[in-house]
Design an enzyme around this catalytic site. Structure first.
Site, mmCIF file in Angstrom:
data_model
loop_
_atom_site.group_PDB
_atom_site.id
_atom_site.type_symbol
_atom_site.label_atom_id
_atom_site.label_comp_id
_atom_site.label_asym_id
_atom_site.label_seq_id
_atom_site.Cartn_x
_atom_site.Cartn_y
_atom_site.Cartn_z
ATOM 1 N N ASN A 8 0.707 -1.118 -0.020
ATOM 2 C CA ASN A 8 0.029 -0.080 -0.095
ATOM 3 C C ASN A 8 0.917 1.164 0.062
ATOM 4 O O ASN A 8 0.450 2.289 0.163
ATOM 5 C CB ASN A 8 -1.060 0.025 1.308
ATOM 6 C CG ASN A 8 -2.079 -0.875 0.973
ATOM 7 O OD1 ASN A 8 -2.623 -0.911 -0.132
ATOM 8 N ND2 ASN A 8 -2.764 -1.642 1.761
ATOM 9 N N LYS A 10 2.317 3.994 -1.430
ATOM 10 C CA LYS A 10 2.260 4.682 -2.872
ATOM 11 C C LYS A 10 3.286 4.998 -3.711
ATOM 12 O O LYS A 10 3.283 4.942 -4.955
ATOM 13 C CB LYS A 10 1.146 5.904 -2.436
ATOM 14 C CG LYS A 10 0.091 5.897 -1.510
ATOM 15 C CD LYS A 10 -1.236 5.639 -2.636
ATOM 16 C CE LYS A 10 -2.373 5.825 -1.635
ATOM 17 N NZ LYS A 10 -3.409 4.394 -1.628
ATOM 18 N N ASP A 68 10.631 -6.468 -0.949
ATOM 19 C CA ASP A 68 11.118 -5.919 0.385
ATOM 20 C C ASP A 68 12.477 -5.496 0.105
ATOM 21 O O ASP A 68 13.347 -5.876 -1.111
ATOM 22 C CB ASP A 68 11.478 -7.073 1.619
ATOM 23 C CG ASP A 68 11.583 -6.507 2.818
ATOM 24 O OD1 ASP A 68 10.865 -5.420 3.043
ATOM 25 O OD2 ASP A 68 12.459 -6.973 3.517
#
Length: 191
Positions: A8, A10, A68
């Site tokens: 999430n 952005k 990641d």
């Protein structure tokens, strides 16, 4: 092809959308109604990417990839590494994280570092990993207003400006995430 990016963030979503071919529709966690904080409890960057991708695949049964990223600083025994986002505490504040790095490196000449991104793709009941690395140096102060995370203190090799001074296209050409995403796109284009 529609694929979930297990994020999430952005900034990350925009960076990756900017690189994807038009025939690949990127869907965020928010788009699929996933508002949980996916645990990142692995001891490695690869492990966290796998945990996030598996979480979405197992709960939503959708093709998914997760990433990641860690900043590894040679003089700090590759810290902050897997703890990059929360290096200065659970509040995950980029300025606090950069301040901690700059403070720890204050009297250290060796400023060599690298960013490492691992992308895990779960597609058709198979799992694939893509790794992007960019080497560079940590500056002595924050410079630039673009980007996010540690971008204002990281200058990639063979460049004289930080990631935070580059526009998105410039950064994507050479960044760790950009390199991993290129591998992902090449793979998806062969499917």
């Amino acid at each position: 092809m529609k694929i979930v990016f297990a994020s999430n963030n952005k900034n990350k979503i925009q960076e990756i959308k900017n690189q994807l071919p038009k025939e690949i529709e990127l869907v965020s966690l928010e788009d699929i109604g996933c508002f949980e904080d996916i645990p990142e409890t692995a001891e490695t960057i690869e492990g966290n990417a796998i945990l996030k991708a598996n979480y979405v695949t197992e709960r939503y049964n959708l093709p998914c990839f997760a990433d990641d990223t860690g900043l590894e600083i040679e003089a700090l025994n590759n810290e902050p590494g897997v703890y990059s986002a929360r290096y200065a505490g659970e509040q995950r504040d980029s300025n606090d994280n950069m301040d901690k790095v700059l403070e720890k490196l204050m009297d250290i000449e060796n400023r060599k570092a690298q960013f490492k991104t691992v992308i895990t793709l779960n597609l058709n009941n198979e799992q694939y990993l893509f790794t992007g690395i960019v080497k560079g140096n940590i500056g002595t102060e924050k410079v630039g207003n673009d980007g996010f995370g540690y971008d204002p203190i990281f200058t990639p090799e063979n460049h004289s400006i930080t990631f935070a001074e580059m526009d998105l296209n410039q950064k994507n050409e050479i960044s760790h995430r950009g390199r991993a995403v290129k591998q992902l796109i090449e793979f998806l284009n062969k499917q």
